[in-house]
Design a protein around this motif. Structure first.
Motif, PDB file in Angstrom:
ATOM      1  N   ARG A 222       0.916   3.974  -2.939  1.00  8.83           N
ATOM      2  CA  ARG A 222       0.549   5.373  -2.637  1.00  8.83           C
ATOM      3  C   ARG A 222       1.695   6.335  -2.948  1.00  8.83           C
ATOM      4  NH1 ARG A 222      -2.413   3.123   2.142  1.00  8.83           N
ATOM      5  NH2 ARG A 222      -4.601   3.331   1.572  1.00  8.83           N
TER       6      ARG A 222
ATOM      7  N   ASP B  52       0.836  -1.204   0.000  1.00  7.04           N
ATOM      8  CA  ASP B  52       0.000   0.000   0.000  1.00  7.04           C
ATOM      9  C   ASP B  52       0.871   1.255   0.000  1.00  7.04           C
ATOM     10  OD1 ASP B  52      -1.981  -1.910   0.376  1.00  7.04           O
ATOM     11  OD2 ASP B  52      -2.803  -0.991   2.184  1.00  7.04           O
ATOM     12  N   GLU B  53       1.892   1.252   0.848  1.00 13.05           N
ATOM     13  CA  GLU B  53       2.791   2.409   0.935  1.00 13.05           C
ATOM     14  C   GLU B  53       3.505   2.653  -0.391  1.00 13.05           C
ATOM     15  OE1 GLU B  53       5.512   1.958   4.229  1.00 13.05           O
ATOM     16  OE2 GLU B  53       3.890   1.305   5.558  1.00 13.05           O
TER      17      GLU B  53
ATOM     18  N   SER C 123      -5.323  12.609 -10.318  1.00 15.46           N
ATOM     19  CA  SER C 123      -5.339  11.423  -9.455  1.00 15.46           C
ATOM     20  C   SER C 123      -5.685  10.172 -10.252  1.00 15.46           C
ATOM     21  CB  SER C 123      -6.334  11.627  -8.315  1.00 15.46           C
ATOM     22  OG  SER C 123      -6.415  10.464  -7.518  1.00 15.46           O
TER      23      SER C 123
ATOM     24  N   ASN D  34       1.401   9.268  -5.652  1.00 20.70           N
ATOM     25  CA  ASN D  34       1.640  10.668  -5.266  1.00 20.70           C
ATOM     26  C   ASN D  34       2.712  11.302  -6.132  1.00 20.70           C
ATOM     27  OD1 ASN D  34      -0.299  10.665  -3.255  1.00 20.70           O
ATOM     28  ND2 ASN D  34       1.142  10.077  -1.657  1.00 20.70           N
TER      29      ASN D  34
END
Length: 189
Positions: A127, A123-124, A143, A131
């Motif tokens: 993300r 997930d990190e 996005s 970003n």
């Protein structure tokens, strides 16, 4: 013979580095603990002095891979034309040929998802990449566009690594690279 704490920490880092590379290159399931430890000149039993289980090793190795990715892309995204540069590096023949040193998403994330063992570290990574990509885009759909770009990058690299025909593999990389850069040129490529 008793080893110093620094020796244990250094050995731990060696195991994590090797595991991170092997998991990205060979996959989690195909990486056995005994061959991993043997490659480092260590015993299989010594593994448990460093990790609770293989799952513990997988999470820590994924963290190492994520850190490597973050370090290599931070500089890339700080330069001119970061999106074009990132696309070029990600879909390069070097990245295709060296999964052990590349992004963990095409190998480790796919396997963790297939095994039904998603990781918060994945997930990190996702993300963070979203970003970074979104930061290179402009407009109300930045996005959503970052999701499409990341998905196309990971998917194209997975396919390019999985086919036997070298020309087809090159075609997959080059076509995705060209299409992404052409499609998102109005933003910042």
């Amino acid at each position: 013979m008793r080893y110093s704490e620094t020796h244990k920490a250094e050995t731990n880092q060696r195991i994590l580095k090797e595991a991170s590379e092997r998991f990205r290159r060979d996959g989690i399931g195909a990486t056995g603990l005994q061959p991993l430890m043997k490659a480092l000149g260590l015993t299989h039993g010594g593994f448990y002095a460093h990790f609770k289980s293989k799952d513990d090793l997988v999470q820590q190795a994924l963290r190492v891979a994520a850190g490597n990715l973050e370090a290599s892309t931070t500089e890339l995204f700080a330069k001119d034309h970061p999106l074009a540069r990132f696309i070029d590096v990600y879909l390069s023949t070097d990245h295709r040929a060296r999964p052990d040193l590349g992004c963990p998403l095409p190998t480790m994330a796919a396997e963790l998802g297939q095994r039904g063992e998603p990781s918060p570290i994945t997930d990190e990574v996702v993300r963070s990449r979203l970003n970074s990509l979104e930061g290179t885009l402009s407009g109300p759909q930045a996005s959503e566009q970052s999701v499409v770009i990341l998905s196309a990058l990971v998917g194209a690299l997975m396919l390019a690594r999985s086919v036997a025909d070298p020309q087809l593999s090159d075609h997959l990389l080059q076509t995705a690279q060209h299409w992404l850069k052409q499609t998102f040129s109005a933003e910042t490529v």
